[in-house]
Design an enzyme around this catalytic site. Sequence first.
Site, PDB file in Angstrom:
ATOM      1  N   ASP A  89       0.831  -1.196   0.000  1.00  0.00           N
ATOM      2  CA  ASP A  89       0.000   0.000   0.000  1.00  0.00           C
ATOM      3  C   ASP A  89       0.870   1.252   0.000  1.00  0.00           C
ATOM      4  O   ASP A  89       1.947   1.269   0.606  1.00  0.00           O
ATOM      5  CB  ASP A  89      -0.897  -0.034   1.251  1.00  0.00           C
ATOM      6  CG  ASP A  89      -1.946   1.041   1.254  1.00  0.00           C
ATOM      7  OD1 ASP A  89      -2.786   1.050   0.336  1.00  0.00           O
ATOM      8  OD2 ASP A  89      -1.940   1.872   2.181  1.00  0.00           O
ATOM      9  N   GLU A 130       1.449   0.004  -4.952  1.00  0.00           N
ATOM     10  CA  GLU A 130       0.416   0.970  -5.320  1.00  0.00           C
ATOM     11  C   GLU A 130       1.090   2.298  -5.632  1.00  0.00           C
ATOM     12  O   GLU A 130       1.583   2.985  -4.734  1.00  0.00           O
ATOM     13  CB  GLU A 130      -0.592   1.138  -4.183  1.00  0.00           C
ATOM     14  CG  GLU A 130      -1.687   2.148  -4.517  1.00  0.00           C
ATOM     15  CD  GLU A 130      -2.495   2.572  -3.302  1.00  0.00           C
ATOM     16  OE1 GLU A 130      -3.698   2.826  -3.454  1.00  0.00           O
ATOM     17  OE2 GLU A 130      -1.914   2.657  -2.199  1.00  0.00           O
TER      18      GLU A 130
END
Length: 658
Positions: free
Chosen positions: A345, A374
């Site tokens: 993330d 990400e």
Amino acid sequence: MKKIILIAATLSVLASCGKPFDPSSVVDATAEQVSRVEPMNWWVGMKTSLQIMVQGPAISEYDVTLENPYKFSTAQPYIQKVNKADSPNYLFLDVRMGDKAQPGTYYLVFSKDGKECFKMPYDFLQRREGSAERGSFTTADLIYLIMPDRFANGDASNDGTDDTFEAPARHELYGRHGGDIQGIIDHLDYIQELGATAIWNTPLLEDNEPRESYHGYACTDYYHIDSRFGSNELYRDMVQKGHEKGIKMIMDIVPNHCGDKHWWMEDLPFEDWVHVWPEYTHSNCAFSMQNDPYAAEIDKQNMVGGWFDTSMVDMNLDNPHVLRYFKQWAVWWIEWADLDGLRVDTYPYNEKKPINSWSAAVLEEYPHMNIVGEIWSSNVSQVAYWQAGHDNADGFKSTLPTVMDFPLQGAICGAFPYSGHVNWDEGMVKIYDAIANDLYYADMSRMMIFPANHDTDRIGDIVGKDPERMKMVMALIGTVRGIPQIFCGDEQMFTSADRSQGHGGLRVDFPGGWEGDRFDCFTAEGRRAADVDFDGSRMAAGTREDVFEYSKKLFNWRKTSDAVQNGKTIHFLRRENSYAYFRYTSDEVVFVFLNNADEFVKVPWADYAEFTQAGAARRGDDSAALQSGVDVITGETIDFSAERWVGPHKALIVEFKK
């Protein structure tokens, strides 16, 4: 100081070569004496160096040795260095592992004034055979993204637990709904039937925030699954059961930030363990500063050090103990649970050099492991910057193998809603332009492609609840280059319950995942019966089954297509809101025609002559021309010499094999 450390290490080695340690000679530590030991165990034969974090009241007042209860003579694990923290309640123990170290239960023995006071067992396990050489997710896979709290409630008894704050509230869009690991296990057959070969679950680790904890991105314990989802053992069981069905498991991890209710926030090991500001400071979220030659230092510091949210405390990976903690934490979960990949993330919000070192450390232990980061930007250069192998002007050499293709996702959302007349820069030309930018990336086989995920608008909403457009999106994702990922429910055109409510509205429960649900969309019968959408509006009965059957046929066929998984691409530009391309190897060719216009469009076979008629050399085969193939969805024979029309909002996928 160095001489003292060397003498201590030598004595520890000599101790391990002497008589075996008698565990009965020292009492066990109580929970009051040692609160935590992380990681909880380790393995022999690992490349990753081990640093054990021990927490307990005034634990820094003790000396620590690693004792051997076995009759091994040499090369056993020993404590090379004891590191004290700013807080007296922590010790960080550097453990030296020899190549010939043997598995077994050893003991951390805590002493004071030369007297052994208490002990803690510490297991060194044997690795699985071939663990270091494990494979990972590739272009051969379809990744199915699940938000566990919203997927299926397999065990209602853990909806609320004694060790967590937030109670279940299924009627609240931002509340916990009760989905769990058992619910995923119960529906692995559904995922397998769809044709998905990998699962990416949003975080399952403990998120003990008092509200909105369902998403899991504010971790409060990095070594334990949230009890409302299950247990560490159940998680490992899910991975094993998935493997039995040919389904890989990808873990979603967050080294950038923890939750403000994380247990260490009450007593940080080091003052700089997290980024501390005089008052709450949000990150400016402009990760372009990581490669901006003009960025001011104050802005750079705010970007990597500012908090992601009031409940998401920013970790300081510049602290070497924090960085080491996260390196071995990732390795521990891969080894312990037998994982097949990682999704990271907010990757570029981390300190650049440390997170690059983190990725390199995971890959050193598992050379074939895939890690996807990400990189949420529609700017191609910003995304390309973070992919390993990219030649960056500032000399930064990223170690992150795979990046998420947000530029293509943005193009999908911009292209498919268009109807009627389109201007020169509207409609499907956006897809063409996105694919045309592929030359800026280092490795197109390491791009995760997707129409939507848990943070974006539902693609079903984007296409206006049009099942034919939804099928076109699936056709694109199933045939274009890269590693495809769909969000749970895309295969049935799930839409939001309330788009005005943001994340809470789009992260809908899977119908049939809860006892008493009106429709069970895990079954064909339930999908055919469903005639009410998530926002309460009417929908045509059978829509969910129609889109599912299309997706199922497409993705199961995709598993057999080398041209789609590994082939090259040639695409063709048209201005009537259509898009055409070939994926090809020397042995097979796949042709895709996407008609997003409101009327029938004639397939312009003549435009493709450079590939179909005279393209043998380009294709690497010895055939004179492509003549006929098979419609992947209908099984119909498609003749390249015959006139062909494609209906409005329809996809044509044709496979040619030698």
